[in-house]
Motif scaffolding. Sequence first.
Motif, short mmCIF file in Angstrom:
data_model
loop_
_atom_site.label_atom_id
_atom_site.label_comp_id
_atom_site.label_asym_id
_atom_site.label_seq_id
_atom_site.Cartn_x
_atom_site.Cartn_y
_atom_site.Cartn_z
N GLY A 139 0.83 -1.19 0.00
CA GLY A 139 0.00 0.00 0.00
C GLY A 139 0.87 1.25 0.00
O GLY A 139 2.08 1.18 0.17
N LYS A 140 0.24 2.38 -0.22
CA LYS A 140 0.95 3.66 -0.21
C LYS A 140 -0.09 4.77 -0.07
O LYS A 140 -1.09 4.77 -0.78
CB LYS A 140 1.75 3.84 -1.50
CG LYS A 140 2.58 5.11 -1.51
CD LYS A 140 3.46 5.18 -2.74
CE LYS A 140 4.26 6.46 -2.73
NZ LYS A 140 5.12 6.56 -3.91
N GLY A 141 0.17 5.71 0.82
CA GLY A 141 -0.80 6.78 1.05
C GLY A 141 -2.13 6.21 1.49
O GLY A 141 -2.18 5.41 2.42
N SER A 142 -3.20 6.54 0.80
CA SER A 142 -4.52 6.04 1.17
C SER A 142 -4.84 4.68 0.54
O SER A 142 -5.88 4.10 0.81
CB SER A 142 -5.59 7.06 0.79
OG SER A 142 -5.61 7.24 -0.61
N MET A 143 -3.92 4.17 -0.28
CA MET A 143 -4.14 2.85 -0.89
C MET A 143 -3.85 1.76 0.13
O MET A 143 -2.75 1.69 0.68
CB MET A 143 -3.21 2.66 -2.09
CG MET A 143 -3.39 1.31 -2.75
SD MET A 143 -2.32 1.17 -4.18
CE MET A 143 -2.24 -0.61 -4.31
N PRO A 144 -4.84 0.89 0.38
CA PRO A 144 -4.61 -0.18 1.35
C PRO A 144 -3.67 -1.25 0.80
O PRO A 144 -3.56 -1.44 -0.41
CB PRO A 144 -6.01 -0.75 1.59
CG PRO A 144 -6.83 -0.31 0.44
CD PRO A 144 -6.19 0.91 -0.14
N ALA A 145 -3.01 -1.94 1.69
CA ALA A 145 -2.11 -3.03 1.33
C ALA A 145 -2.90 -4.26 0.90
O ALA A 145 -4.08 -4.39 1.21
CB ALA A 145 -1.22 -3.38 2.52
N LYS A 146 -2.23 -5.11 0.17
CA LYS A 146 -2.72 -6.46 -0.16
C LYS A 146 -4.02 -6.48 -0.95
O LYS A 146 -4.85 -7.37 -0.77
CB LYS A 146 -2.86 -7.29 1.12
CG LYS A 146 -1.55 -7.47 1.85
CD LYS A 146 -1.73 -8.30 3.09
CE LYS A 146 -0.42 -8.43 3.83
NZ LYS A 146 -0.54 -9.21 5.05
N GLN A 147 -4.19 -5.51 -1.84
CA GLN A 147 -5.35 -5.58 -2.73
C GLN A 147 -5.22 -6.78 -3.66
O GLN A 147 -6.20 -7.39 -4.04
CB GLN A 147 -5.50 -4.29 -3.53
CG GLN A 147 -5.95 -3.11 -2.71
CD GLN A 147 -7.32 -3.34 -2.10
OE1 GLN A 147 -8.30 -3.46 -2.80
NE2 GLN A 147 -7.38 -3.44 -0.78
N LEU A 148 -3.99 -7.07 -4.02
CA LEU A 148 -3.65 -8.27 -4.78
C LEU A 148 -2.44 -8.88 -4.09
O LEU A 148 -1.61 -8.16 -3.55
CB LEU A 148 -3.29 -7.93 -6.23
CG LEU A 148 -4.40 -7.36 -7.10
CD1 LEU A 148 -3.83 -6.76 -8.37
CD2 LEU A 148 -5.41 -8.44 -7.44
N GLU A 149 -2.33 -10.18 -4.15
CA GLU A 149 -1.20 -10.84 -3.50
C GLU A 149 -0.61 -11.90 -4.42
O GLU A 149 -1.24 -12.31 -5.40
CB GLU A 149 -1.65 -11.49 -2.19
CG GLU A 149 -2.15 -10.50 -1.16
CD GLU A 149 -2.48 -11.17 0.16
OE1 GLU A 149 -1.60 -11.15 1.04
OE2 GLU A 149 -3.58 -11.70 0.29
N GLY A 150 0.60 -12.33 -4.11
CA GLY A 150 1.24 -13.42 -4.82
C GLY A 150 1.38 -13.18 -6.31
O GLY A 150 1.76 -12.09 -6.76
N GLU A 151 1.03 -14.20 -7.07
CA GLU A 151 1.16 -14.15 -8.53
C GLU A 151 0.28 -13.07 -9.15
O GLU A 151 0.66 -12.45 -10.14
CB GLU A 151 0.82 -15.53 -9.13
CG GLU A 151 1.14 -15.66 -10.60
CD GLU A 151 2.64 -15.52 -10.91
OE1 GLU A 151 2.96 -14.98 -11.98
OE2 GLU A 151 3.47 -15.92 -10.08
N ASP A 152 -0.89 -12.84 -8.56
CA ASP A 152 -1.77 -11.78 -9.08
C ASP A 152 -1.10 -10.42 -8.98
O ASP A 152 -1.15 -9.62 -9.92
CB ASP A 152 -3.10 -11.76 -8.33
CG ASP A 152 -3.99 -12.95 -8.65
OD1 ASP A 152 -3.70 -13.67 -9.64
OD2 ASP A 152 -4.96 -13.17 -7.91
N ALA A 153 -0.45 -10.13 -7.85
CA ALA A 153 0.26 -8.86 -7.68
C ALA A 153 1.39 -8.75 -8.70
O ALA A 153 1.59 -7.69 -9.31
CB ALA A 153 0.80 -8.74 -6.26
#
Length: 102
Positions: free
Chosen positions: A77-91
């Motif tokens: 995440g960064k700023g107001s963007m939350p972490a882990k919206q996508l994880e692993g291979e998708d990220a």
Amino acid sequence: MKKKLAAILMGTTLALAACGGSDEAGDSKSAGDPEKLFNQKCSSCHGGNLEGGAGPALDKVGAKLSQDEIEKIIKEGKGSMPAKQLEGEDASTVAKWLSEKK
């Protein structure tokens, strides 16, 4: 005052809606397709055409950030963007796709 409250409530609603999404097994049809993943998890803030909105425009993000830097932002995440919206291979898949936007 009422307009400010309404704007805050709408902004909060949009931010919370952007954090939603299905992680169920039936959602696997988008696995590996960076555009579908982006549209499901990111476009509500970054725009369907990468033009930006609540989040910054990403149409030329690859000219500024490397794939690794983009993936780190997706995961942490960064700023107001939350972490882990996508994880692993998708990220990784979405980060690679975005890094090609120059």
